[in-house]
Design a protein around this motif. Sequence first.
Motif, PDB file in Angstrom:
ATOM      1  N   LYS A 145      84.281  18.139 105.948  1.00 37.28           N
ATOM      2  CA  LYS A 145      84.229  17.832 104.516  1.00 37.28           C
ATOM      3  C   LYS A 145      84.225  16.318 104.301  1.00 37.28           C
ATOM      4  O   LYS A 145      83.672  15.835 103.328  1.00 37.28           O
ATOM      5  N   GLU A 146      84.836  15.574 105.215  1.00 40.92           N
ATOM      6  CA  GLU A 146      84.856  14.114 105.117  1.00 40.92           C
ATOM      7  C   GLU A 146      83.445  13.540 105.242  1.00 40.92           C
ATOM      8  O   GLU A 146      83.133  12.524 104.638  1.00 40.92           O
ATOM      9  N   LEU A 147      82.600  14.189 106.042  1.00 44.20           N
ATOM     10  CA  LEU A 147      81.227  13.706 106.203  1.00 44.20           C
ATOM     11  C   LEU A 147      80.473  13.747 104.877  1.00 44.20           C
ATOM     12  O   LEU A 147      79.586  12.927 104.638  1.00 44.20           O
ATOM     13  N   GLN A 148      80.830  14.693 104.030  1.00 46.13           N
ATOM     14  CA  GLN A 148      80.162  14.826 102.737  1.00 46.13           C
ATOM     15  C   GLN A 148      80.572  13.731 101.757  1.00 46.13           C
ATOM     16  O   GLN A 148      79.925  13.561 100.727  1.00 46.13           O
ATOM     17  N   THR A 149      81.631  13.005 102.075  1.00 52.20           N
ATOM     18  CA  THR A 149      82.109  11.951 101.172  1.00 52.20           C
ATOM     19  C   THR A 149      81.547  10.583 101.546  1.00 52.20           C
ATOM     20  O   THR A 149      82.044   9.564 101.075  1.00 52.20           O
ATOM     21  N   ILE A 150      80.520  10.553 102.393  1.00 52.92           N
ATOM     22  CA  ILE A 150      79.917   9.292 102.835  1.00 52.92           C
ATOM     23  C   ILE A 150      78.630   9.042 102.047  1.00 52.92           C
ATOM     24  O   ILE A 150      77.760   9.906 101.972  1.00 52.92           O
ATOM     25  N   SER A 151      78.536   7.858 101.481  1.00 51.63           N
ATOM     26  CA  SER A 151      77.325   7.423 100.790  1.00 51.63           C
ATOM     27  C   SER A 151      76.554   6.489 101.720  1.00 51.63           C
ATOM     28  O   SER A 151      77.123   5.550 102.279  1.00 51.63           O
ATOM     29  N   VAL A 152      75.266   6.738 101.886  1.00 50.43           N
ATOM     30  CA  VAL A 152      74.435   5.911 102.758  1.00 50.43           C
ATOM     31  C   VAL A 152      73.706   4.881 101.900  1.00 50.43           C
ATOM     32  O   VAL A 152      72.986   5.233 100.966  1.00 50.43           O
ATOM     33  N   LYS A 153      73.919   3.607 102.212  1.00 50.28           N
ATOM     34  CA  LYS A 153      73.247   2.531 101.472  1.00 50.28           C
ATOM     35  C   LYS A 153      71.770   2.491 101.867  1.00 50.28           C
ATOM     36  O   LYS A 153      71.375   2.989 102.921  1.00 50.28           O
ATOM     37  N   ASN A 154      70.957   1.868 101.012  1.00 51.44           N
ATOM     38  CA  ASN A 154      69.527   1.742 101.284  1.00 51.44           C
ATOM     39  C   ASN A 154      69.286   0.949 102.556  1.00 51.44           C
ATOM     40  O   ASN A 154      69.997  -0.020 102.844  1.00 51.44           O
ATOM     41  N   ILE A 155      68.257   1.359 103.297  1.00 55.12           N
ATOM     42  CA  ILE A 155      67.873   0.698 104.539  1.00 55.12           C
ATOM     43  C   ILE A 155      66.442   0.207 104.343  1.00 55.12           C
ATOM     44  O   ILE A 155      65.591   0.935 103.827  1.00 55.12           O
ATOM     45  N   LYS A 156      66.162  -1.022 104.762  1.00 52.20           N
ATOM     46  CA  LYS A 156      64.856  -1.616 104.473  1.00 52.20           C
ATOM     47  C   LYS A 156      63.714  -0.940 105.238  1.00 52.20           C
ATOM     48  O   LYS A 156      63.919  -0.337 106.297  1.00 52.20           O
ATOM     49  N   ASP A 157      62.527  -1.051 104.704  1.00 56.03           N
ATOM     50  CA  ASP A 157      61.263  -0.571 105.267  1.00 56.03           C
ATOM     51  C   ASP A 157      61.139   0.958 105.227  1.00 56.03           C
ATOM     52  O   ASP A 157      62.085   1.662 104.887  1.00 56.03           O
ATOM     53  N   ARG A 158      59.964   1.436 105.572  1.00 56.12           N
ATOM     54  CA  ARG A 158      59.690   2.875 105.567  1.00 56.12           C
ATOM     55  C   ARG A 158      60.538   3.597 106.605  1.00 56.12           C
ATOM     56  O   ARG A 158      61.047   4.696 106.356  1.00 56.12           O
ATOM     57  N   SER A 159      60.714   3.007 107.763  1.00 56.41           N
ATOM     58  CA  SER A 159      61.562   3.621 108.792  1.00 56.41           C
ATOM     59  C   SER A 159      62.986   3.788 108.284  1.00 56.41           C
ATOM     60  O   SER A 159      63.644   4.785 108.566  1.00 56.41           O
ATOM     61  N   GLY A 160      63.455   2.816 107.531  1.00 56.57           N
ATOM     62  CA  GLY A 160      64.791   2.890 106.953  1.00 56.57           C
ATOM     63  C   GLY A 160      64.914   4.018 105.945  1.00 56.57           C
ATOM     64  O   GLY A 160      65.941   4.703 105.874  1.00 56.57           O
ATOM     65  N   GLN A 161      63.851   4.229 105.159  1.00 52.69           N
ATOM     66  CA  GLN A 161      63.866   5.329 104.199  1.00 52.69           C
ATOM     67  C   GLN A 161      63.939   6.679 104.912  1.00 52.69           C
ATOM     68  O   GLN A 161      64.673   7.578 104.495  1.00 52.69           O
ATOM     69  N   ILE A 162      63.185   6.809 106.000  1.00 48.59           N
ATOM     70  CA  ILE A 162      63.195   8.057 106.773  1.00 48.59           C
ATOM     71  C   ILE A 162      64.576   8.275 107.394  1.00 48.59           C
ATOM     72  O   ILE A 162      65.121   9.379 107.349  1.00 48.59           O
ATOM     73  N   LEU A 163      65.155   7.209 107.951  1.00 48.25           N
ATOM     74  CA  LEU A 163      66.481   7.306 108.560  1.00 48.25           C
ATOM     75  C   LEU A 163      67.530   7.680 107.516  1.00 48.25           C
ATOM     76  O   LEU A 163      68.386   8.537 107.768  1.00 48.25           O
ATOM     77  N   LYS A 164      67.469   7.068 106.341  1.00 49.79           N
ATOM     78  CA  LYS A 164      68.430   7.386 105.283  1.00 49.79           C
ATOM     79  C   LYS A 164      68.313   8.856 104.872  1.00 49.79           C
ATOM     80  O   LYS A 164      69.329   9.546 104.716  1.00 49.79           O
ATOM     81  N   ALA A 165      67.092   9.350 104.725  1.00 46.20           N
ATOM     82  CA  ALA A 165      66.885  10.756 104.358  1.00 46.20           C
ATOM     83  C   ALA A 165      67.446  11.688 105.430  1.00 46.20           C
ATOM     84  O   ALA A 165      68.098  12.699 105.120  1.00 46.20           O
ATOM     85  N   ASN A 166      67.220  11.358 106.712  1.00 47.35           N
ATOM     86  CA  ASN A 166      67.774  12.161 107.813  1.00 47.35           C
ATOM     87  C   ASN A 166      69.298  12.176 107.768  1.00 47.35           C
ATOM     88  O   ASN A 166      69.925  13.222 107.948  1.00 47.35           O
ATOM     89  N   LEU A 167      69.898  11.006 107.539  1.00 46.78           N
ATOM     90  CA  LEU A 167      71.358  10.909 107.496  1.00 46.78           C
ATOM     91  C   LEU A 167      71.936  11.718 106.340  1.00 46.78           C
ATOM     92  O   LEU A 167      72.923  12.445 106.508  1.00 46.78           O
ATOM     93  N   ILE A 168      71.324  11.608 105.176  1.00 42.55           N
ATOM     94  CA  ILE A 168      71.815  12.349 104.010  1.00 42.55           C
ATOM     95  C   ILE A 168      71.725  13.851 104.264  1.00 42.55           C
ATOM     96  O   ILE A 168      72.650  14.603 103.949  1.00 42.55           O
ATOM     97  N   ASP A 169      70.611  14.293 104.854  1.00 45.18           N
ATOM     98  CA  ASP A 169      70.446  15.724 105.152  1.00 45.18           C
ATOM     99  C   ASP A 169      71.492  16.222 106.140  1.00 45.18           C
ATOM    100  O   ASP A 169      71.936  17.364 106.055  1.00 45.18           O
ATOM    101  N   GLN A 170      71.878  15.384 107.089  1.00 47.63           N
ATOM    102  CA  GLN A 170      72.844  15.810 108.105  1.00 47.63           C
ATOM    103  C   GLN A 170      74.294  15.661 107.632  1.00 47.63           C
ATOM    104  O   GLN A 170      75.133  16.464 108.016  1.00 47.63           O
ATOM    105  N   LEU A 171      74.578  14.645 106.845  1.00 48.39           N
ATOM    106  CA  LEU A 171      75.948  14.437 106.379  1.00 48.39           C
ATOM    107  C   LEU A 171      76.340  15.456 105.317  1.00 48.39           C
ATOM    108  O   LEU A 171      77.494  15.862 105.246  1.00 48.39           O
ATOM    109  N   ASN A 172      75.399  15.840 104.491  1.00 47.32           N
ATOM    110  CA  ASN A 172      75.692  16.792 103.427  1.00 47.32           C
ATOM    111  C   ASN A 172      74.549  17.810 103.346  1.00 47.32           C
ATOM    112  O   ASN A 172      73.724  17.755 102.428  1.00 47.32           O
TER     113      ASN A 172
END
Length: 163
Positions: A33-60
């Motif tokens: 449940k603690e993983l769901q309380t993590i906010s991922v800040k923006n990451i630069k470039d297209r690769s960063g956007q893909i990484l952020k989306a992957n992290l959000i999908d896995q954390l919550n």
Amino acid sequence: MNKFKFFVKLVLILLLSNCGYSPIYSNSNLKNKELQTISVKNIKDRSGQILKANLIDQLNPTGKKSLIKYSLEVFLFEGKETIGYRKDMSATRSNLILNVEYDLKEIKGGTSILKNSTLVTSSYDIVESLYATIIAEKDARNKGLKIVSDNIVNDLAIFFNKE
């Protein structure tokens, strides 16, 4: 009667010899449940956007709204390395190197509670068709970013289970 006693002893031994192992991704684990309380800040470039989306999908993965307690700041560095050459010295194989540093901070106070990095190398072929090479590089990048997000989420899950 001897078989019954043996069976009872065997069951008792198995029940009492619990080693303390508990999977980090189980539904009964409250630390997930603690993983769901993590906010991922923006990451630069297209690769960063893909990484952020992957992290959000896995954390919550359920997408449930929850009170944000932590902020995850991620820095992504990407590089290429040619590793295969033809006789005419044109490249035939390349490594895509993803170096990621991340910092988990508490929202209250902004203190850093986990700082780590991960390095992933993903290879792809360089062929005569430019389009095929671009698609191969894109696929290698997406696979590498998925591995990076897996590594980060695993580190976070282990961190919260230790607390």
